[in-house]
Design an enzyme around this catalytic site. Structure first.
Site, PDB file in Angstrom:
ATOM      1  N   ILE A  35      31.183  -2.049  15.090  1.00  0.00           N
ATOM      2  CA  ILE A  35      30.999  -3.167  14.156  1.00  0.00           C
ATOM      3  C   ILE A  35      30.772  -2.478  12.802  1.00  0.00           C
ATOM      4  O   ILE A  35      29.980  -1.526  12.718  1.00  0.00           O
ATOM      5  CB  ILE A  35      29.811  -4.071  14.578  1.00  0.00           C
ATOM      6  CG1 ILE A  35      29.512  -5.149  13.517  1.00  0.00           C
ATOM      7  CG2 ILE A  35      28.541  -3.303  14.860  1.00  0.00           C
ATOM      8  CD1 ILE A  35      28.429  -6.172  13.961  1.00  0.00           C
ATOM      9  N   SER A  36      31.474  -2.925  11.767  1.00  0.00           N
ATOM     10  CA  SER A  36      31.392  -2.247  10.467  1.00  0.00           C
ATOM     11  C   SER A  36      30.006  -2.395   9.844  1.00  0.00           C
ATOM     12  O   SER A  36      29.259  -3.322  10.158  1.00  0.00           O
ATOM     13  CB  SER A  36      32.432  -2.830   9.504  1.00  0.00           C
ATOM     14  OG  SER A  36      33.714  -2.749  10.078  1.00  0.00           O
ATOM     15  N   ALA A  37      29.689  -1.486   8.910  1.00  0.00           N
ATOM     16  CA  ALA A  37      28.418  -1.560   8.178  1.00  0.00           C
ATOM     17  C   ALA A  37      28.388  -2.853   7.357  1.00  0.00           C
ATOM     18  O   ALA A  37      29.424  -3.268   6.812  1.00  0.00           O
ATOM     19  CB  ALA A  37      28.284  -0.361   7.259  1.00  0.00           C
TER      20      ALA A  37
END
Ligand code: SAM
Length: 236
Positions: A69-71
């Protein structure tokens, strides 16, 4: 009763508010619509159970199958570049956890807008188990009627639902897949990390009313690869 970790109460809503303030101060969040969406979507519901404690740290987290999951700062920055609006039809390539799709759904189909004005998010994921993970997360958090998760090769887009007002690619592409540019409406915007497997630049592509596309490179980023016909080959 707040959730506890090692006996310490976890106040996710407060942690979310603090993170959003930091992202505003750092310039990742610039508009009220992105601020509102990121305040609303509970990121702790989109990460694996044992990582909930880290949901409001500004970093990517593993979600299984070698994916992330992206930052939050990257989600905010990409959403600002994409500039979605109420009523828009949005295509996301790379559903992962479903978090970015939920943030987009908060903007294109906010609960306080009349339903007939709602837009919709279609999101494509190549790994069936992750598509299922995302569907469960979206269902539990109330976004299932605003986001449709499809299993497949997102580099081909979704011709049956095209054209789209906005397209976002959340995996690293060697170049913007041609089918995605074809499925973007005139006046539409597309955001994608473009480069090699190890490092990319976030590219904003804008299609003008005559169908010409102008590309602007923005910040350097590192994403997992987009694997598919118009992406990278599967390794191994
Ligand atoms: N947007 C996601 C989120 O909010 O959690 C994070 C996306 S993760 C960085 C990249 C995702 O793209 C992975 O789940 C990966 O399986 C998926 N992916 C890679 N190539 C793809 C393709 N051709 N079509 C659809 N999904 C793809």
């Amino acid at each position: 009763m707040p959730e506890r970790c090692l006996g310490v109460p976890l106040d996710f809503a407060e942690a979310r508010r603090r993170l959003v303030e930091e992202l505003k101060a750092m310039g990742y969040i610039r508009s009220w619509k992105v601020e509102r969406a990121m305040l609303k979507v509970p990121r702790e519901e989109f990460v694996p159970e044992d990582l909930r404690l880290y949901a409001y740290e500004d970093r990517p987290l593993p979600i299984g199958y070698g994916q992330t999951i992206s930052a939050p700062s990257i989600v905010a920055y990409m959403t600002e570049l994409l500039d979605p609006d109420v009523g828009h039809k949005v295509l996301e390539v790379g559903t992962g956890s479903g978090y970015q799709a939920a943030v987009l759904a908060e903007i294109v189909a906010p609960e306080d807008a009349p339903r007939e004005e709602w837009g919709h998010v279609w999101s494509i994921e190549r790994i069936p188990e992750l598509a299922e993970f995302a569907r469960r997360n979206l269902e539990r958090t109330g976004y299932a009627d605003r986001v449709t998760v499809v299993v497949g090769d997102g580099t081909l887009g979704l011709p049956e639902e095209a054209p789209f007002d906005r397209i976002i690619v959340t995996a690293a592409a060697p170049r913007i897949p041609e089918p995605l540019l074809d499925q973007l409406k005139p006046g539409g915007r597309l955001v994608a990390p473009v480069g090699d497997r190890w490092a990319q630049d976030l590219v904003l592509a804008v299609k003008n009313e005559s169908g010409e596309v102008e590309e602007v490179r923005t910040i350097p980023v590192i994403f997992v690869p987009l694997v598919g016909r118009y992406g990278f080959r599967e390794e191994g």
